[in-house]
Design an enzyme around this catalytic site. Structure first.
Site, mmCIF file in Angstrom:
data_model
loop_
_atom_site.group_PDB
_atom_site.id
_atom_site.type_symbol
_atom_site.label_atom_id
_atom_site.label_comp_id
_atom_site.label_asym_id
_atom_site.label_seq_id
_atom_site.Cartn_x
_atom_site.Cartn_y
_atom_site.Cartn_z
ATOM 1 N N THR A 76 0.792 -1.221 0.000
ATOM 2 C CA THR A 76 0.000 0.000 0.000
ATOM 3 C C THR A 76 0.826 1.273 0.000
ATOM 4 O O THR A 76 0.322 2.327 -0.341
ATOM 5 C CB THR A 76 -0.880 0.011 1.264
ATOM 6 N N GLU A 96 -9.611 1.287 0.604
ATOM 7 C CA GLU A 96 -10.754 0.490 0.144
ATOM 8 C C GLU A 96 -11.790 1.305 -0.615
ATOM 9 O O GLU A 96 -12.620 0.755 -1.325
ATOM 10 C CB GLU A 96 -11.405 -0.179 1.363
#
Ligand SMILES: Cc1cc2nc3c(=O)[nH]c(=O)nc-3n(C[C@H](O)[C@H](O)[C@H](O)COP(=O)(O)OP(=O)(O)OC[C@H]3O[C@@H](n4cnc5c(N)ncnc54)[C@H](O)[C@@H]3O)c2cc1C
Ligand code: SF4
Lengths: 326, 737
Positions: free
Chosen positions: B469, B691
């Site tokens: 990430t 997300e």
């Protein structure tokens, strides 16, 4: 994966002799066989590496073309003669797998690739093809990718490949050699229907090695390969159509069609050409061709859609080939 | 020194906007990126440890039942086989995210087809794999429900307000649809893997895990050890997407084997095992009801969903999470039901809840816009609620309207009521669609230690993970901004339980939580430096390695005088969000082409506009959004777990047959980041972004399919067969295809 013996065949006769032994399989690019060995679906005692045999050549064969059994899918798809005279074959190959796989995959291995049926590849499930007599898990199970033509109560698997579908449309032939004899089998007759012996995918006997596929003299015409799938690459065909089509004065003079994703073999029905040749292309005619194709089609719930899909894909291809506006 | 903050009040100071180093938010590359793409970053299974044995998990083809006996001798004579582990501490299921305790034991009690029950250990991987297939076992099996529609359901959650049925009956326009989604797999690139070593009562495990402080507790509890005896190392994780939130079967098995054998043991799941034994996203069956007045203002909003899980699991896919507040409507009915069935464990897969719960509402909104005769963006803008429609709490920050407007401008949206089949290019119908996006915001307790080294460089340490990430990059940027250092002068160490416990990566909590911990640690360092200089912390400026204050300037090494300076930041969520609704928002736009013959759908372009608080790194944030959009494509068109109707086993258990989008499926994607500051969300004003990018976008694709070809498809994924069937049934009689 079971432990196995590895042998490298230096000559064709040697390869044929070795693969005639029980529990022995030929290894070409390995992209299908090795995967299945890891899953313990294939459990050969001996692996005969045929990769060193000089079967990789693509060469003129009279007016036609001879593609060696070890020519890679990539080499075949970019061969100038294939691109010029048999574009349907280049298109079919390029619609399959990925570049990395095609760089390893061979003509012989591609013809002999095994079904992608989920139950076949899972050794804890029943499968008559993998273990004759154990039952067919797919018939009452996940049959989304399964056949609608030529199925048997024993097996509803498809032959999953693309290359052979184009070869069937082109009426190519498979050259086969064994210790004792060589023979030639039309691609259209190379794969078999499952019947009561789904364990046999094709007509190869133990000890037989594919040496080449020969393409007949070029016939020209419009050549198309249409593959339907949910993602645009790296997926097997839900349904595919290979077409070699010609028209003169607005009427079909050639209509060689073969279908993938529908049966245990590349499907070719000579009645379709008989119907089309001499007629003027029209949507109604294409529908009649689909009636012939799908006569006797049987589906298993999850794959019901393949029947209308095949009808529509056939119409799409014939419209594209003839310019008929839907 | 420790700086602790339990955030009970919004922080409006926007400290990071005043520090002046200019690294926060910058699109900097990941410091570890080159290592990852050149293969020099070492992942869990890749450590070369001398004498390491190889373990392979043994699974059973039983849907529900019990392993009665395991005949070790059936394999112990095979070449290379060292042991069979069938300890009752083996775990058959993974732990749920943030469980912090052992998952269900013993593994020999079988609850789903393909459950691991034992481990075969051998000298080589090939020997272990072969032996695993030969292990003789006896089991008992019993009937088990596997179809969610076949069982009685439990109510998990419900909100009732007003009278929805009445609102529907009175509505000028209404929509009432049932939409289904199928199960999803995380399908991370790195398979689940663990390498365990047991030395003098201490267990060290290299593993691929997302939330180490919880995982350590889960593993210790599974094994009957004290947490202090367990060290987990996950410096690099090749994707997790939820499937590595909790400790999974291979970690416990490798540890047990190492403890029993006194030798290092490595266990790597096969791709098939990953698919068949780690967490799945539940399939969902959803009913959406919308009631609106003549102007398109919602008067009623209903969202009901049925999801499934194994008996004994507490997790229920929180489908309604954002439906609670995304749109207005005074009459509300939201209800989530759970069916207990015997498919493998359902749990968090990237964006649990919204990843399947927003797109269905967005389809219904599209249908409502059509009924009202209104541009679908206008309909959405009209229904953005002032405050949380049930709780009445205001929003801490919300860029939904801006995302819709600015996204529309960037995409080139034509404002008009939808009228399908307006554009055809050859065989392809072309259409566009829009959807809103939302994802609730969470934060989690986190600690991080920051050390200013005597040479003026800094070290950031926490057990936080980087699951692809960009954690290494952003934590360095927070520290760099606070300490006035360029990123090259900051080293970030992650993924080791010997370091202060961070939040872990899950639920998009990582950046805001661990970023805040680093922020607090740096605040402490700034205070210490200011003290040394006898100036107030506010009067001290740190930039480019220098400390400056009114009347003076000193290079950091000089100021540090040969000694390191250290501070631990400890961030805890508090009451700051109590009376607020805190969520990230976005908008999605898609253009698709639908084949008029086959129903094949290809996405031609997508735009996503997102507001998620402060952007910590514009490049890694954009990457998260690009990944999210790609997930939207898979969710909309190709991804579905196929469960056998007879024994419930997962049939498509590899990447050839579980269809994630491939390069060719992913067109040009455009991402707009709409900066905002959310004072309540975290002390660094950041919310989660990991997300958001997949929360609703599949609905934009579904709506574009309709706009293209006139087919409303009510089942995800919208595969050719489904689109083709919907086209057939929506076809005007005059049309031939
Ligand atoms: C993920 C994935 C996706 C794929 N997608 C597609 C696709 O979309 N379309 C498609 O058509 N294919 C696809 N393939 C299949 C691929 O085309 C085949 O794996 C490949 O063609 C097999 O060739 P090979 O040389 O590697 O065969 P091998 O794996 O070496 O052998 C396969 C079989 O052929 C036998 N064999 C090989 N050569 C000979 C010979 N000369 N004589 C007799 N027997 C022989 C072997 O004994 C073995 O049984 C895909 C494969 C994978 C793994
Ligand atoms: S369809 Fe054929 S290959 Fe598949 S399970 Fe049945 S028998 Fe086996």
């Amino acid at each position: 994966m079971r432990p196995f013996d590895y042998q490298r065949a230096e000559r064709l006769e040697h390869a044929a002799q070795l693969t005639g032994e029980p529990d022995t399989l030929a290894l070409a690019g390995g992209t299908n066989l090795v995967d299945l060995m890891k899953l313990q679906v294939e459990t050969p005692q001996t692996l005969v590496d045929i990769g060193r045999l000089s079967l990789g050549t693509i060469a003129e064969d009279g007016e036609g073309l001879r593609i060696g059994a070890l020519a890679t899918n990539t080499a075949t798809a970019v061969h100038p003669r294939v691109l010029a005279d048999y574009p349907v074959l280049a298109r079919a190959i390029l619609a399959g797998a990925t570049q990395q796989l095609r760089n390893k995959a061979t003509t012989g291995g591609n013809l002999c690739q095994r079904t992608r049926c989920y139950y076949f590849t899972n050794i804890d499930q029943p499968c008559n093809k993998r273990e004759p007599g154990s039952g067919c898990g797919a018939i009452k199970g996940i049959a989304r990718i399964h056949a609608v033509l030529g199925t048997s109560p024993q097996c509803i698997a498809t032959y999953p490949g693309d290359m052979a579908v184009a070869m069937a449309a082109l009426d190519a032939s498979v050259e086969i050699a064994s210790e004792r004899r060589s023979r030639t089998v039309p691609v259209r007759n190379f794969h078999r229907l499952p019947g009561d012996t789904p364990e046999k995918d094709n007509v190869l006997e133990p000890g037989e090695i594919i040496t080449a596929v020969t393409l007949p003299a070029p016939v020209g015409g419009v050549q198309l390969y249409r593959k339907v799938r949910e993602r645009s690459s790296y997926a097997f065909a839900l349904c595919s159509v290979a077409a070699v089509v010609d028209l003169e004065e607005g009427r079909f003079t050639r209509a060689d069609l073969a279908f993938g994703g529908l049966a245990h073999k590349p499907w070719h029905d000579p009645r379709i050409a008989d119907l089309l040749i001499g007629s003027e292309p029209s949507l109604a005619l294409f529908d009649k061709a689909a009636d012939l194709l799908l006569e006797g089609a049987e589906s298993y719930g999850e794959n019901d859609f393949k029947i209308p899909l095949a009808r529509r894909t056939l119409a799409a291809v014939l419209c594209e080939a003839t310019g008929v506006e839907p | 020194m420790t700086v602790h903050l339990k955030q009970d009040a919004p922080d409006n100071r926007d400290v990071l906007d005043g520090t002046g180093q200019g690294v926060i938010g910058a699109p900097l590359p990941r410091p570890e990126g080159l290592m990852k793409v050149t293969g020099t970053a070492t992942y869990a299974a890749e450590y070369a440890v001398e004498g390491c044995l190889e373990g392979v998990l043994v699974t059973v083809p039983v849907t529900r039942g019990e392993v009665l006996s395991i005949d070790e001798h059936s394999v112990l004579t095979m070449p290379g086989v060292v042991a069979v582990i069938s300890d009752e501490r083996m775990t058959g299921r993974p732990a749920q995210g943030m469980a912090g305790e052992a998952p269900f034991q013993p593994a020999q009690e079988v609850c789903y087809w393909g459950q691991p029950v034992a481990l075969v250990v051998a000298d080589t991987f090939e020997q272990a794999r072969d032996a695993a297939k030969h292990l003789a076992m006896e089991w008992r099996s019993e009937d088990a429900p596997i179809d969610p529609a076949s069982v009685e359901t439990e109510e998990d959650e419900s909100t009732l307000q007003g009278d929805l049925a009445h609102a529907m009956a009175e509505a000028a326009h209404s929509v009432d649809v049932v939409i289904t989604t199928e199960g999803h797999a995380s399908a991370a690139m790195e398979p689940h893997a663990a390498l365990a070593q047991w030395n003098d009562g201490a267990l060290t495990v290299h593993a691929s895990l997302q939330m180490l402080k919880f995982n350590r507790a889960e593993l210790a509890d599974s094994l009957g050890l004290e947490e202090e005896q367990v060290r987990l190392l996950s410096p690099y994780v090749g994707g997790g997407f939820g499937s590595k939130l909790g400790v999974s079967q291979e970690v416990v098995a490798a540890s047990l084997a190492a403890m029993k054998l006194g030798r290092p043991v490595r266990v790597v799941m096969s791709r098939q095992q990953v698919f068949q034994t780690v967490e799945r996203r539940s399939e969902t069956h959803q009913r959406i009801r919308l009631a609106a007045d003549a102007e398109g203002k919602l008067t009623g909003f209903g969202h009901e969903a049925l999801v499934s899980n194994l008996p004994g699991e507490t997790f229920a896919e929180p489908v309604l999470q954002s439906s609670q507040f995304l749109y207005a409507g005074e009459n509300r009915l939201l209800k989530l039901d759970l069916a207990r069935i015997h498919r493998m464990t359902a749990g968090s897969v990237r964006a649990p809840g919204e990843a399947v719960g927003v797109q269905t509402v967005e389809q219904a909104m599209d249908m409502l816009a059509e009924k009202v005769g209104m541009d679908p963006i206008e309909l959405r803008l009209r229904n953005i609620p002032e405050v949380h429609p049930a709780k009445g709490t205001p929003f801490s920050s919300r860029k939904l309207a801006e995302c819709l407007r600015e996204g529309a401008a960037a995409f080139g949206w034509e404002p008009r009521p939808r009228a399908p089949r307006h554009t055809r290019e050859g065989e392809w119908w072309i259409g566009t669609g829009v959807a809103s996006g939302a994802r609730v915001h969470f934060v989690e307790e986190a600690k991080a230690r920051v050390t200013l080294r005597p040479d003026g460089t800094a070290l950031v340490e926490t057990d936080m993970t980087d699951i692809g990430t960009g954690t290494y990059a952003i934590l360095g940027q927070v520290a760099g901004e606070m300490l006035g250092l360029v990123p090259d002068d900051i080293e970030v160490r992650l993924g080791d339980t010997d370091l202060p416990p961070g939040s872990g990566s899950g639920g998009s909590v990582g950046a805001a939580s661990c970023g805040s911990a680093v922020f607090l640690a740096c605040q402490g360092l700034r205070e210490q430096l200011a003290k040394r200089l006898n100036v107030g912390a506010d009067e001290l400026a740190l930039k480019d390695g220098f400390a400056r204050w009114d009347g003076g300037e000193k290079a950091l090494p000089e100021l540090l005088g040969g000694e390191p300076l250290e501070c631990t930041g400890h961030f805890e969520p508090g009451a700051s969000t109590e009376d607020l609704t805190v969520s990230s928002f976005g908008a999605f736009f898609a253009e698709v082409a639908v084949n008029r013959w086959t129903g094949e759908t290809r996405v031609r372009r997508m735009t996503g506009a997102f507001g998620f608080g402060r952007v910590l790194n514009a490049r890694t944030a954009r990457s998260q959004c690009l990944g999210g959009l790609t997930w939207c494509i898979g969710n909309a068109l190709t991804e579905s777990l196929l469960f056998d109707p007879v024994d419930g086993h997962l049939a498509n258990c590899d990447l050839a047959e579980y269809h994630v989008p491939v390069n060719r499926d992913v067109p040009d994607l455009e991402v707009l980041l709409l900066e905002e500051r959310d004072a309540a969300a975290s002390p660094i004003q950041a919310k989660g972004v990991g997300e958001l990018g997949l929360c609703g976008g599949a609905g934009a694709i579904a709506n574009a399919i309709y706009d293209a070809c006139g087919a409303r498809v009510f089942a995800y994924p919208m595969t050719p067969d489904r689109v083709m069937a919907a086209m057939e049934s929506s076809r005007p009689p005059s049309e031939s295809t």
